[in-house]
Scaffold this motif. Structure first.
Motif, PDB file in Angstrom:
ATOM      1  N   UNK A  80       1.088  -0.762   0.253  1.00 22.91           N
ATOM      2  CA  UNK A  80      -0.098   0.047  -0.215  1.00 22.91           C
ATOM      3  C   UNK A  80       0.742   1.390   0.234  1.00 22.91           C
ATOM      4  N   UNK A  81       2.207   1.364   0.808  1.00 28.57           N
ATOM      5  CA  UNK A  81       2.810   2.022   1.032  1.00 28.57           C
ATOM      6  C   UNK A  81       3.288   2.569  -1.061  1.00 28.57           C
ATOM      7  N   UNK A  82       3.974   1.166  -1.134  1.00 29.39           N
ATOM      8  CA  UNK A  82       3.847   1.775  -2.216  1.00 29.39           C
ATOM      9  C   UNK A  82       3.415   1.684  -3.568  1.00 29.39           C
ATOM     10  N   UNK A  83       1.609   1.944  -3.277  1.00 24.78           N
ATOM     11  CA  UNK A  83       1.204   2.367  -4.476  1.00 24.78           C
ATOM     12  C   UNK A  83       0.420   4.483  -4.343  1.00 24.78           C
ATOM     13  N   UNK A  84       0.737   4.713  -2.601  1.00 24.16           N
ATOM     14  CA  UNK A  84       0.694   5.456  -2.442  1.00 24.16           C
ATOM     15  C   UNK A  84       1.565   6.226  -2.534  1.00 24.16           C
ATOM     16  N   UNK A  85       3.095   5.715  -2.941  1.00 23.17           N
ATOM     17  CA  UNK A  85       4.153   6.667  -3.613  1.00 23.17           C
ATOM     18  C   UNK A  85       4.462   7.541  -1.983  1.00 23.17           C
ATOM     19  N   UNK A  86       4.218   6.858  -0.941  1.00 27.29           N
ATOM     20  CA  UNK A  86       5.037   7.386   0.287  1.00 27.29           C
ATOM     21  C   UNK A  86       6.117   7.426   0.895  1.00 27.29           C
ATOM     22  N   UNK A  87       6.634   9.122   0.532  1.00 28.47           N
ATOM     23  CA  UNK A  87       7.636   9.446   0.620  1.00 28.47           C
ATOM     24  C   UNK A  87       8.360   8.838   1.787  1.00 28.47           C
ATOM     25  N   UNK A  88       7.420   9.294   2.656  1.00 30.72           N
ATOM     26  CA  UNK A  88       7.394   9.003   3.812  1.00 30.72           C
ATOM     27  C   UNK A  88       8.164   8.253   4.802  1.00 30.72           C
ATOM     28  N   UNK A  89       7.746   6.446   4.204  1.00 31.03           N
ATOM     29  CA  UNK A  89       8.204   5.345   4.546  1.00 31.03           C
ATOM     30  C   UNK A  89       9.534   5.175   4.168  1.00 31.03           C
ATOM     31  N   UNK A  90      10.450   5.699   3.927  1.00 32.88           N
ATOM     32  CA  UNK A  90      11.329   5.252   3.039  1.00 32.88           C
ATOM     33  C   UNK A  90      11.878   4.886   4.100  1.00 32.88           C
ATOM     34  N   UNK A  91      12.878   5.585   5.289  1.00 34.32           N
ATOM     35  CA  UNK A  91      13.257   5.845   5.510  1.00 34.32           C
ATOM     36  C   UNK A  91      13.357   4.578   6.767  1.00 34.32           C
ATOM     37  N   UNK A  92      11.399   5.012   7.602  1.00 35.41           N
ATOM     38  CA  UNK A  92      11.208   3.823   8.597  1.00 35.41           C
ATOM     39  C   UNK A  92      11.587   1.980   7.314  1.00 35.41           C
ATOM     40  N   UNK A  93      11.322   2.130   6.695  1.00 35.65           N
ATOM     41  CA  UNK A  93      11.358   0.906   5.844  1.00 35.65           C
ATOM     42  C   UNK A  93      12.631   0.926   5.595  1.00 35.65           C
ATOM     43  N   UNK A  94      13.835   1.491   5.116  1.00 37.94           N
ATOM     44  CA  UNK A  94      15.546   1.453   5.396  1.00 37.94           C
ATOM     45  C   UNK A  94      15.220   0.675   6.753  1.00 37.94           C
ATOM     46  N   UNK A  95      15.249   1.594   7.681  1.00 36.17           N
ATOM     47  CA  UNK A  95      15.718   1.226   9.085  1.00 36.17           C
ATOM     48  C   UNK A  95      14.924  -0.592   9.661  1.00 36.17           C
ATOM     49  N   UNK A  96      13.768  -0.757   8.414  1.00 34.36           N
ATOM     50  CA  UNK A  96      13.538  -2.346   8.912  1.00 34.36           C
ATOM     51  C   UNK A  96      14.067  -3.309   8.892  1.00 34.36           C
ATOM     52  N   UNK A  97      14.632  -2.607   7.192  1.00 38.00           N
ATOM     53  CA  UNK A  97      16.340  -3.363   6.358  1.00 38.00           C
ATOM     54  C   UNK A  97      17.452  -3.502   7.725  1.00 38.00           C
ATOM     55  N   UNK A  98      17.035  -2.829   8.144  1.00 28.82           N
ATOM     56  CA  UNK A  98      18.886  -2.118   8.388  1.00 28.82           C
ATOM     57  C   UNK A  98      18.584  -3.607   9.881  1.00 28.82           C
ATOM     58  N   UNK A  99      17.269  -3.998  10.344  1.00 28.59           N
ATOM     59  CA  UNK A  99      17.471  -4.325  11.746  1.00 28.59           C
ATOM     60  C   UNK A  99      17.617  -6.015  11.227  1.00 28.59           C
ATOM     61  N   UNK A 100      18.426  -6.295  12.760  1.00 29.50           N
ATOM     62  CA  UNK A 100      19.085  -7.407  13.100  1.00 29.50           C
ATOM     63  C   UNK A 100      18.603  -8.260  12.752  1.00 29.50           C
ATOM     64  N   UNK A 101      17.178  -8.422  12.913  1.00 34.06           N
ATOM     65  CA  UNK A 101      16.071 -10.192  13.197  1.00 34.06           C
ATOM     66  C   UNK A 101      15.757 -10.330  12.173  1.00 34.06           C
ATOM     67  N   UNK A 102      15.725  -9.621  10.715  1.00 36.13           N
ATOM     68  CA  UNK A 102      15.515  -9.353   9.162  1.00 36.13           C
ATOM     69  C   UNK A 102      15.919 -10.408   8.751  1.00 36.13           C
ATOM     70  N   UNK A 103      14.793 -11.810   8.596  1.00 31.72           N
ATOM     71  CA  UNK A 103      15.940 -12.559   7.336  1.00 31.72           C
ATOM     72  C   UNK A 103      14.947 -12.848   6.403  1.00 31.72           C
TER      73      UNK A 103
END
Length: 282
Positions: A80-103
């Protein structure tokens, strides 16, 4: 801008219509043309972006019952964030990508698509993230794929995206050779002949892991700058420095060069049978 930073690991409650995403369930479709029109179907809009970001970054849901519908809710939220072209989601999504638990393989495949949908406004944040993460092969390759997707989906941004990848190749110091290898791979996919000088310089400085997209001659063939190799193909072994550590020279590490490039979810070039990200890349 409102602070929408995710609180990793803390389950939050959701309200309608965002809450309806928790009941959709499994969806492996990676083509956004085949995604539902979430805004129209569920009544979602820009006023729901902050809550959608919390859901997209909900690691408790990610770690939930794999057979439940709720475990898929973050996937639907980021779409949904992609479809809404939500610029404000980019930094949180990158932080989520960086999180150590993510696999999560689906995250690795879909986040670049989401960034591609968001488009030009995402480039500065992703470029800064790649620069900051360039000493580690995780999670920079997913962000590099995001830059490639933006270039593919928004031709007007192609030059800027190629410049981001070119500057990464020019960077000296502690940049991981695998990261530069993924940058070369992205430039090949974009048919970025204009980046060939930066690519050649990086190879001549021996700063690129050739197990990702091949060596300089392989790249020139892939970009149609030469018809065939002039020299015998090398052993496409993992780069012997950086995160990978020294190689055991007693092992035969030869693997096929491009076009079978080594992505994070592909078999490892060392021949272990494991995924690249869970073997030499790890």
């Amino acid at each position: 801008m409102t602070d929408t930073s995710p609180d990793f690991g803390v389950r939050t409650e959701y309200t309608d219509p965002v809450r309806r995403l928790l009941s959709i369930g499994e969806s492996w479709e990676n083509d956004p043309a085949k995604w539902p029109d979430y805004a129209a179907k569920f009544g979602l809009g820009s006023e729901h972006i902050a809550e959608l970001i919390r859901l997209a970054c909900d690691t408790v849901l990610y770690g939930g019952d794999s057979d439940s519908a709720e475990v898929w809710a973050p996937v639907h939220a980021r779409r949904v964030l992609g479809q809404l072209r939500a610029e404000e989601s980019v930094l949180p999504l990158l932080a989520f990508l960086k999180s150590a638990e993510l696999d999560d393989d689906l995250t690795d495949m879909e986040l670049p698509v989401v960034f591609g949908l968001i488009g030009a406004t995402a480039i500065p944040s992703i470029a800064a993230f790649i620069w900051d993460q360039s000493a580690s092969p995780f999670p920079a390759p997913t962000a590099i794929a995001g830059i490639k997707e933006i270039a593919r989906r928004h031709p007007a941004c192609r030059g800027e995206c190629i410049s981001v990848l070119g500057r990464l190749l020019e960077r000296p110091g502690d940049t991981d050779p695998a990261v530069k290898g993924f940058a070369v791979s992205a430039l090949i996919d974009l048919e970025a002949v204009e980046a060939i000088d930066a690519i050649r310089d990086a190879f001549r400085r021996e700063s690129v892991d050739i197990s990702i997209a091949g060596d300089e001659e392989d790249v020139e063939v892939a970009l149609r700058l030469r018809e065939r190799r002039a020299t015998p193909a090398p052993h496409y072994q993992a780069f012997p420095t950086g995160r990978f550590g020294p190689l055991d020279e007693s092992q035969d590490t030869a693997v096929s060069p491009r076009p079978v490039k080594v992505g994070r979810n592909n078999p490892c070039p060392c021949g272990s049978g494991k995924k690249y990200k869970k073997c030499c890349l790890a």
